[in-house]
Design a protein around this motif. Sequence first.
Motif, PDB file in Angstrom:
ATOM      1  N   ARG A 110      69.872   6.304  17.919  1.00  0.00           N
ATOM      2  CA  ARG A 110      70.701   6.012  16.759  1.00  0.00           C
ATOM      3  C   ARG A 110      70.051   4.962  15.860  1.00  0.00           C
ATOM      4  NH1 ARG A 110      75.994   5.188  20.239  1.00  0.00           N
ATOM      5  NH2 ARG A 110      76.245   3.446  18.811  1.00  0.00           N
ATOM      6  N   CYS A 113      66.351   6.466  14.557  1.00  0.00           N
ATOM      7  CA  CYS A 113      66.403   7.702  13.774  1.00  0.00           C
ATOM      8  C   CYS A 113      67.785   7.867  13.134  1.00  0.00           C
ATOM      9  CB  CYS A 113      66.081   8.911  14.645  1.00  0.00           C
ATOM     10  SG  CYS A 113      64.488   8.846  15.477  1.00  0.00           S
ATOM     11  N   MET A 115      70.803   8.966  10.695  1.00  0.00           N
ATOM     12  CA  MET A 115      71.004  10.172   9.901  1.00  0.00           C
ATOM     13  C   MET A 115      70.720   9.868   8.434  1.00  0.00           C
ATOM     14  SD  MET A 115      74.327  12.747   9.626  1.00  0.00           S
ATOM     15  CE  MET A 115      75.353  11.743   8.530  1.00  0.00           C
ATOM     16  N   ARG A 170      69.418  14.533  13.279  1.00  0.00           N
ATOM     17  CA  ARG A 170      68.315  13.616  13.583  1.00  0.00           C
ATOM     18  C   ARG A 170      67.104  14.387  14.102  1.00  0.00           C
ATOM     19  NH1 ARG A 170      72.963  10.112  15.103  1.00  0.00           N
ATOM     20  NH2 ARG A 170      72.553   8.017  14.254  1.00  0.00           N
ATOM     21  N   TYR A 174      63.724  14.188  11.810  1.00  0.00           N
ATOM     22  CA  TYR A 174      62.573  13.426  12.273  1.00  0.00           C
ATOM     23  C   TYR A 174      61.560  14.295  13.013  1.00  0.00           C
ATOM     24  CZ  TYR A 174      65.303   9.439  10.809  1.00  0.00           C
ATOM     25  OH  TYR A 174      66.021   8.552  10.053  1.00  0.00           O
TER      26      TYR A 174
END
Length: 211
Positions: A110, A113, A115, A170, A174
């Motif tokens: 969290r 990465c 959102m 995510r 990423y």
Amino acid sequence: MELVIGTKRWSTWSLRPWLALKRTGAPFIETLVGLRQDEGRTEAAILPHSPSGLVPALKDGDLTVWDSLAICEYLAEKFPQAKLWPADPALRALARAAASEMHSGFQSLRGECPMALDVEPKVTAISEATQKNVRRIVTLWSSLLKRSGGPFLVGEWSIADAFYTPVATRFRGYGIHLSDYGDDGACGAYATRLLATPEFLEWEAAARVSL
């Protein structure tokens, strides 16, 4: 009902109960508060709606419910016909455990990465701590999908899927390939399904043009 949410590009915690509320089919007012404002203006804008000073918050008459999981539980009880939790007791317990694990865990993923629906996907090197989070998610998703038979974590779409939809964004954003973390393809396909639901597509489209 009124659901107070934060910037749609960034607010994963707002997305989760918003998806659940959409699934109920109930009409509601959406109040959007811009996040990441300077000099405490974000908290000042939220406090009239939420005692925690955080979003999301659900208002239903004179009742205010804050916290994403608490809101989802309230909606499940208020709208039993929406079947936001599975009817089977064992699957319901597992779905609650999975949602709770997301609610309280995976801090590295969290934090590293976040959102960001307003940027193009890119491949990003992630830390070992975040890799450990991803491996755990793959294990969790694999076991639930195998037990339930899919197409979602515990069969039909549930609150557990609402909680992992931001995770799927995510992985996409990423460039995290789940096959590198033990996925045999089932988890990647599940993540794709999460991001193809009409509710998420509606949120994502709005995120590109709103706060």
